[in-house]
Scaffold this motif. Structure first.
Motif, mmCIF file in Angstrom:
data_model
loop_
_atom_site.group_PDB
_atom_site.id
_atom_site.type_symbol
_atom_site.label_atom_id
_atom_site.label_comp_id
_atom_site.label_asym_id
_atom_site.label_seq_id
_atom_site.Cartn_x
_atom_site.Cartn_y
_atom_site.Cartn_z
ATOM 1 N N VAL A 1 0.849 -1.193 0.000
ATOM 2 C CA VAL A 1 0.000 0.000 0.000
ATOM 3 C C VAL A 1 0.884 1.242 0.000
ATOM 4 O O VAL A 1 1.802 1.358 0.821
ATOM 5 N N GLY A 2 0.629 2.152 -0.917
ATOM 6 C CA GLY A 2 1.368 3.402 -0.970
ATOM 7 C C GLY A 2 0.678 4.495 -0.193
ATOM 8 O O GLY A 2 -0.546 4.476 -0.032
ATOM 9 N N THR A 3 1.472 5.460 0.289
ATOM 10 C CA THR A 3 0.887 6.661 0.893
ATOM 11 C C THR A 3 0.809 7.780 -0.135
ATOM 12 O O THR A 3 0.248 8.832 0.131
ATOM 13 N N ARG A 4 1.436 7.566 -1.296
ATOM 14 C CA ARG A 4 1.409 8.529 -2.393
ATOM 15 C C ARG A 4 1.155 7.757 -3.682
ATOM 16 O O ARG A 4 1.401 6.550 -3.767
ATOM 17 N N ASN A 5 0.715 8.492 -4.712
ATOM 18 C CA ASN A 5 0.424 7.918 -6.027
ATOM 19 C C ASN A 5 1.330 8.616 -7.034
ATOM 20 O O ASN A 5 0.942 9.566 -7.692
ATOM 21 N N LEU A 6 2.579 8.140 -7.092
ATOM 22 C CA LEU A 6 3.630 8.850 -7.827
ATOM 23 C C LEU A 6 4.060 8.084 -9.069
ATOM 24 O O LEU A 6 4.106 6.849 -9.065
ATOM 25 N N LEU A 7 4.389 8.832 -10.125
ATOM 26 C CA LEU A 7 5.063 8.218 -11.265
ATOM 27 C C LEU A 7 6.563 8.244 -10.985
ATOM 28 O O LEU A 7 7.153 9.325 -10.825
ATOM 29 N N GLY A 8 7.190 7.077 -10.897
ATOM 30 C CA GLY A 8 8.635 6.990 -10.702
ATOM 31 C C GLY A 8 9.332 6.879 -12.048
ATOM 32 O O GLY A 8 8.901 6.127 -12.914
ATOM 33 N N VAL A 9 10.394 7.661 -12.205
ATOM 34 C CA VAL A 9 11.219 7.558 -13.418
ATOM 35 C C VAL A 9 12.604 7.170 -12.948
ATOM 36 O O VAL A 9 13.351 7.993 -12.414
ATOM 37 N N THR A 10 12.946 5.897 -13.103
ATOM 38 C CA THR A 10 14.245 5.486 -12.599
ATOM 39 C C THR A 10 15.264 5.507 -13.722
ATOM 40 O O THR A 10 14.939 5.658 -14.901
ATOM 41 N N THR A 11 16.536 5.407 -13.326
ATOM 42 C CA THR A 11 17.628 5.590 -14.266
ATOM 43 C C THR A 11 18.695 4.538 -13.999
ATOM 44 O O THR A 11 18.919 4.145 -12.860
ATOM 45 N N SER A 12 19.321 4.077 -15.067
ATOM 46 C CA SER A 12 20.349 3.051 -14.919
ATOM 47 C C SER A 12 21.747 3.637 -14.917
ATOM 48 O O SER A 12 22.714 2.904 -14.729
ATOM 49 N N ARG B 1 -2.953 4.921 -16.117
ATOM 50 C CA ARG B 1 -3.261 3.873 -15.127
ATOM 51 C C ARG B 1 -3.213 4.426 -13.704
ATOM 52 O O ARG B 1 -4.075 4.141 -12.878
ATOM 53 N N LEU B 2 -2.195 5.242 -13.404
ATOM 54 C CA LEU B 2 -2.091 5.808 -12.048
ATOM 55 C C LEU B 2 -3.302 6.693 -11.730
ATOM 56 O O LEU B 2 -3.793 6.707 -10.604
ATOM 57 N N ASN B 3 -3.776 7.411 -12.739
ATOM 58 C CA ASN B 3 -4.860 8.371 -12.524
ATOM 59 C C ASN B 3 -6.194 7.690 -12.178
ATOM 60 O O ASN B 3 -7.085 8.317 -11.626
ATOM 61 N N ARG B 4 -6.286 6.406 -12.514
ATOM 62 C CA ARG B 4 -7.537 5.695 -12.191
ATOM 63 C C ARG B 4 -7.563 5.194 -10.754
ATOM 64 O O ARG B 4 -8.563 4.666 -10.287
ATOM 65 N N ARG B 5 -6.466 5.318 -10.048
ATOM 66 C CA ARG B 5 -6.388 4.824 -8.677
ATOM 67 C C ARG B 5 -7.021 5.819 -7.692
ATOM 68 O O ARG B 5 -7.016 7.015 -7.929
ATOM 69 N N ARG B 6 -7.559 5.295 -6.585
ATOM 70 C CA ARG B 6 -8.140 6.130 -5.544
ATOM 71 C C ARG B 6 -7.650 5.640 -4.185
ATOM 72 O O ARG B 6 -7.392 4.452 -3.992
ATOM 73 N N ARG B 7 -7.570 6.563 -3.245
ATOM 74 C CA ARG B 7 -7.248 6.159 -1.872
ATOM 75 C C ARG B 7 -8.395 5.342 -1.298
ATOM 76 O O ARG B 7 -9.557 5.621 -1.584
ATOM 77 N N PHE C 1 5.164 4.051 -5.822
ATOM 78 C CA PHE C 1 5.152 4.147 -7.288
ATOM 79 C C PHE C 1 4.123 3.213 -7.921
ATOM 80 O O PHE C 1 4.022 3.145 -9.151
ATOM 81 N N GLY C 2 3.392 2.484 -7.108
ATOM 82 C CA GLY C 2 2.270 1.704 -7.625
ATOM 83 C C GLY C 2 2.614 0.724 -8.731
ATOM 84 O O GLY C 2 1.756 0.374 -9.538
ATOM 85 N N GLY C 3 3.867 0.269 -8.804
ATOM 86 C CA GLY C 3 4.232 -0.702 -9.839
ATOM 87 C C GLY C 3 4.346 -0.088 -11.223
ATOM 88 O O GLY C 3 4.595 -0.785 -12.205
ATOM 89 N N TYR D 1 -3.962 14.773 -15.215
ATOM 90 C CA TYR D 1 -4.081 13.556 -14.390
ATOM 91 C C TYR D 1 -4.165 13.963 -12.923
ATOM 92 O O TYR D 1 -3.218 13.770 -12.160
ATOM 93 N N PRO D 2 -5.297 14.512 -12.508
ATOM 94 C CA PRO D 2 -5.380 15.131 -11.171
ATOM 95 C C PRO D 2 -5.207 14.150 -10.017
ATOM 96 O O PRO D 2 -4.908 14.576 -8.902
ATOM 97 N N ASN D 3 -5.390 12.862 -10.250
ATOM 98 C CA ASN D 3 -5.227 11.905 -9.149
ATOM 99 C C ASN D 3 -3.796 11.428 -8.969
ATOM 100 O O ASN D 3 -3.521 10.617 -8.084
ATOM 101 N N VAL D 4 -2.897 11.899 -9.809
ATOM 102 C CA VAL D 4 -1.481 11.537 -9.656
ATOM 103 C C VAL D 4 -0.808 12.614 -8.812
ATOM 104 O O VAL D 4 -0.948 13.804 -9.082
ATOM 105 N N ASP D 5 -0.094 12.173 -7.771
ATOM 106 C CA ASP D 5 0.469 13.125 -6.808
ATOM 107 C C ASP D 5 1.743 13.804 -7.303
ATOM 108 O O ASP D 5 2.172 14.808 -6.731
#
Ligand SMILES: [Ca+2]
Ligand SMILES: [Ca+2]
Ligand SMILES: [Ca+2]
Ligand SMILES: [Ca+2]
Ligand SMILES: [Ca+2]
Lengths: 512, 512
Positions: B126-137, B257-263, B200-202, B160-164
């Motif tokens: 369970v996340g406390t935030r709904n974030l898009l993670g951009v990772t780097t190698s 996909r992230l924007n469709r999520r709700r707390r 980051f919700g996967g 995408y108002p539901n994305v933090d």
């Protein structure tokens, strides 16, 4: 260098040639000396020009770059997995300095009266930029410093049109580290010398927290007063806005002085150019790095300063370099830095072979010896007049070996600490690398990446491989570009796009 | 705990008391037991309640925190320079687990039906935030990724108002490193596990260069397809704008996909709270850290997960911790992590004593033993159910020791890699510390810094020292604040100001 259009031999003693044909060569095609390929060989990779016995030397640049893992017939692909590394050259019996030979080979055309427009500093150094530096004694302050530098950019800089920008010297060092450990002098002097970079004109703000191990005052350039140090924990600040206001007020004093400065014509002897390569391929040692070698000789011949670096990429070429040392002390210092790094890697269970990347191998490089021979081509043929330990500041004009890891950002950071005011970076695979504190000219080793990354690469040295342009002519073109960029007349590709990488401080000591 | 208004004794066996009077106490003033001060003692520092012979034990928290360098009369200032460190506890004969004693002490009040509003992920986390993670190698891509995350913020997020938010997981690892060295598994799994953080919700994008040592695909969360990996060197991209467009296009799929999520209401057992201290003072172990200990016990009693860390700050308290291990395997793992760090420091010519900072000493701490006893108070009294090596991911609910350096940013980064979704950070000296990937609640150990940094500190635990509030009541208040922040109902001080620190990846292996 013997090219035949499709393949190229670097040195008369070489028993391999590099494939130049853009799509590679197929089995049956002919390489140099009429060698028929017995299998496909990709672009940039090596073809055997003679039968190689198992364990036999693979020779490129006239040196053994590896040993064949098994017998390879003439016309074979000498791929990375068919070559093993020879042992590293011993550091005990290195060739002594051979001054005359080295000096005479640096024959380049002098441009009488060549200058660039730089910012002359009180200490005699010359900047290529007029930047406000905001250095930091600890990463805790990073968020606040980034907030303040944005405010300086939007609220203050418009009133100071002669200031080129504000640069936050943020990093991960300063606390949570073993600050009294034997190797801690490296990160400490690096951060201290970064603030003294000529592009900051002696005007540096230091932002500290107040409880950190690294003492903020120790980061001030000589002669600068304590008033330039600000600690967030100072009891004079109640709340965040008071800290920000304090920093903005302090910034204005520095910006006032910086804004009164003007560019003036300066001789090339006032330039400090750092050289580096990253994402190298088999062409790096044929095209871009030899062109850098020519420009290094040009700058040195004009009395300027050149830094070359990347210990793991010179380790296997060290006999060539001690022979070019200006005197015995320089030769000993070269061996000392190699030995230090050998021990550092050994302590961590690694060796120089850990340097090469998958991209190097895809690009045709068969291990660190071949990579090193291509890498040191950047240093040209001038005598090596000095050796800097990591983080030390340049002491002499001419060609200096600044010992650094090959890691792009660590090397760039250490060259900035050494006093570099302009950086030239060669790449074969492509990288958007850039620094904030000094302009970075990116030179490609092949024309394919230069065409594809047309807005990220500044100069295509790949044309050397096809014979379209000579190394010397490319070096001359790069020299002109360096003078234009140093003068602020030409903006580099990465600066046009506003891309920047972070400083990365080399800390071989433990964290706590 | 025995306070008399002006001074405080922590444990009945202590032969020192801490000065509570805001301006310190002057010679002649009376401390506990009617002890007359024979010299001035600053706020937060220790006064001897008995005559201490040369070499005699200085006792605080009921343990020997150091040895007197010379005889100190009753009423003396027991300053840092008058105390030497005792040897570190042996790791060979540690107290065995004493399960019943540990379990029974964790008596806290259960809040029936306590929940927070979180984002439930497909893997059950369970996340406390709904974030898009951009990772780097690799750090080479940093400038481009920062450009793209700014573009995502300005051009895409408004749709995408539901994305933090969007968080760039940039770091200094991935190339120019000895990636096959024995200790390289630490940075590699850290970066991999950062991308799997529940906040980051996967949905993670991976940006690579193309020639680096760290393989971008290895950073994808399980089950996520290759389409989420983008390499700048991909020949499909001609020029910078094509790269940016490719990344923005990829981002949209994730944001959809992230924007469709709700707390949704989630039990406290779905929380993973990481605890840390930085810039500690003598009050940290009296006020803020015991309050954290209470909240740790509360979260564990509600079935949730708590991480505590900072190896050099638990090293001297290790006998107390093995006694609290849930079983022998946990006790052995605790000793294993201590031994690993002892060897790591030793190899670099340092030891645990390198931990303390000038700020700790100004704050009244006399070395690492006293600091450690205050630091481990954060862990409360619950049994320790698991031990994570640096960069490993949490495996069990309950109280876990996640072995990390004490360095604030490295510890925070490793706790994020372990799966922390909310961070509580205590400080005595003050720090604007914050992370982008999880909210950080900052708790002060004294009221002075809470008042002065009114907009940077979230909760003042300093009131415990004066008896104005109990440790348990402060722990209850913090528990409520944690649930509010985890639910997105309350914004932390540092988030309100938009301050952020960078990730700092722990790499004990060499760079090349
Ligand atoms: Ca290189
Ligand atoms: Ca490099
Ligand atoms: Ca940034
Ligand atoms: Ca701590
Ligand atoms: Ca810490």
């Amino acid at each position: 260098m013997t090219p035949d259009g499709a393949t190229l031999r670097q040195h008369p003693d070489d028993n391999v040639a590099i494939v130049l044909a853009p799509g590679g060569l197929q089995a049956g095609a002919l390489a140099l000396d009429g060698t028929p390929l017995i299998e496909d060989v990709p672009f940039g990779h090596k073809v055997a020009l003679a039968d190689l016995p198992a364990g036999g030397a693979v020779t490129r640049y006239g040196v053994t770059i590896g040993l064949a893992t098994h017998a390879l017939g003439r016309g074979s692909w000498v791929s990375d997995d068919r070559v093993t590394l020879p042992p590293a050259p011993s550091l005990d019996r290195l060739p002594p300095p051979a001054i005359l030979a080295a000096r005479s080979s640096a024959a380049v055309r002098i441009r009488a009266g060549a200058t660039f427009d730089g910012y002359r500093n009180a200490d005699g150094s010359v900047g290529t930029r007029n930047l406000l530096g905001v250095t930091t004694s600890v990463p805790c302050v990073r968020g606040v410093v980034e907030h303040v530098t944005r405010r300086i950019e939007t609220d203050l800089l418009p009133r100071y049109p002669n200031v080129d920008g504000v640069v936050a010297l943020t990093h991960a060092y300063g606390c949570g580290v073993a600050i009294a450990a034997p190797d801690a002098d490296i990160p400490i002097r690096t951060i201290r010398n970064l603030a003294r970079n000529p592009n900051f004109g002696g005007e540096v703000m230091v932002i500290g927290l107040g409880c950190e191990k690294l003492v903020p005052e120790s980061l001030l350039p000589e002669g600068q007063e304590d008033a330039s140090v600000l600690r967030l924990q100072d009891t004079a600040f109640t709340g965040f806005q008071a800290m920000v206001d304090g920093m903005l007020k302090q910034a204005e004093g520095h910006l006032d002085r910086l804004n009164r400065r003007r560019r003036e014509p300066c001789p090339v002897s006032d330039l400090v150019v750092g050289l580096q390569c990253g994402g190298s391929d088999a062409f790096s040692g044929i095209t871009a790095n030899p062109a850098l070698g020519h420009v290094a000789d040009l700058i040195v011949a004009h009395g300027g300063s050149v830094l070359f670096s990347e210990v793991t990429e010179v380790r296997d070429a060290i006999p060539l370099l001690t022979a070019r040392a200006a005197d015995d002390a320089v030769a000993r210092a070269l061996a000392r830095e190699m030995a230090w790094y050998d021990a550092y890697l050994d302590k961590g269970g690694a060796d120089r072979g850990a340097n090469t990347s998958p991209g190097n191998k895809t690009g045709g490089l068969s291990g660190i010896v071949e990579k090193a021979m291509g890498s040191v081509a950047k240093s040209g043929s001038s005598p090596i007049v000095d050796v800097l330990a990591p983080g030390e500041r340049i002491r002499r004009k001419g060609l200096t070996f600044a010992a650094t890891p090959a890691s792009d950002f660590i090397c760039g950071t250490l060259q900035l600490a050494a006093g570099m005011t302009l950086h030239v970076f060669t790449t074969g695979r492509g990288t958007p690398y850039n620094l904030a504190a000094a302009p970075v000219i990116k030179v490609s080793s092949n024309s394919e990446i230069a065409a594809r990354w047309h807005d990220l690469i500044d100069l295509d040295a790949g044309r050397i491989a096809t014979g379209a342009v000579t190394v010397a002519a490319m070096g001359e073109a790069l020299f002109s570009l360096i003078l234009d960029v140093a003068s602020g007349r030409h903006t580099t590709a990465a600066d046009r796009l506003g891309l920047q990488n972070d400083l990365t401080v080399f800390n071989p000591a433990p964290v706590t």
